[in-house]
Design an enzyme around this catalytic site. Structure first.
Site, PDB file in Angstrom:
ATOM      1  CD  GLU A 162      -2.345   3.718   3.201  1.00  0.00           C
ATOM      2  OE1 GLU A 162      -3.403   3.962   3.646  1.00  0.00           O
ATOM      3  OE2 GLU A 162      -1.938   3.207   2.177  1.00  0.00           O
ATOM      4  CB  CYS A 169      -2.236   1.024   6.212  1.00  0.00           C
ATOM      5  SG  CYS A 169      -1.669   0.187   4.622  1.00  0.00           S
ATOM      6  CB  CYS A 227      -6.312  -1.600   5.297  1.00  0.00           C
ATOM      7  SG  CYS A 227      -4.363  -1.941   5.223  1.00  0.00           S
ATOM      8  CG  HIS A 262      -2.070  -1.167   1.093  1.00  0.00           C
ATOM      9  ND1 HIS A 262      -2.896  -1.132   1.964  1.00  0.00           N
ATOM     10  CD2 HIS A 262      -2.269  -1.938   0.108  1.00  0.00           C
ATOM     11  CE1 HIS A 262      -3.874  -2.196   1.818  1.00  0.00           C
ATOM     12  NE2 HIS A 262      -3.530  -2.558   0.496  1.00  0.00           N
TER      13      HIS A 262
END
Length: 161
Positions: free
Chosen positions: A80, A119, A116, A78
């Site tokens: 992040e 993250c 999520c 991801h």
């Protein structure tokens, strides 16, 4: 008219997002501390692995997995996570992470975008203080990471985001 700093950094996250290789949703992230960009990240397969855009399919889409669930089937790291990986913890302590996401099919902003659960855990441990998520071209939501520390949605059985 001069762009405000928050939207400036969200614009930078949107530019980072353009490098994303996901076929469903593209995300970009920028970590800023003391008005200095510490790192950027976008969603894409780990270095050296084939990206979904190269393979021509998304495994989660193929398996009809709902948004926010079963990330073990996602090829991407991801945005992040990639931004966090690219910075030292010292650089991230007290920083702000700016996040922007768009739907691949329409190019529309993901108005209910959020981090999520994985993250969120990484953001908490990285020492990031605040997350700012783009909602419209000029509007955004500021989230205090302390709220994620205090409230763990998994304890309530909440799936996805």
């Amino acid at each position: 008219m001069r762009r405000d700093k928050t939207n400036y950094y969200l614009d930078m996250a949107d530019v980072a997002r353009e490098r994303s290789t996901c076929l469903r949703r593209t995300y970009g992230a920028v970590i800023v501390k003391n008005d200095t960009i510490v790192s950027t990240g976008y969603s894409g397969a780990p270095r050296g692995r084939a990206n979904c855009i190269d393979l021509g399919f998304c495994m989660r889409q193929k398996l009809n997995i709902p948004r926010g669930e079963r990330y073990e089937f996602c090829r991407s790291v991801h945005a992040e996570q990639n931004a966090i990986i690219a910075a030292s913890r010292e650089q991230m302590l007290g920083s702000t992470l700016y996040l922007c996401g768009r739907e691949v099919d329409t190019g529309e902003l993901i108005k209910d975008a959020n981090c999520c659960t994985m993250c969120k855990r990484m953001i908490i441990n990285a020492g990031i203080e605040k997350v700012v998520v783009r909602r419209t071209n000029d509007e955004y939501e500021e989230i205090s990471v302390d709220e994620w520390v205090k409230y763990d949605e998994l304890l309530d059985g909440k799936m996805g985001y």
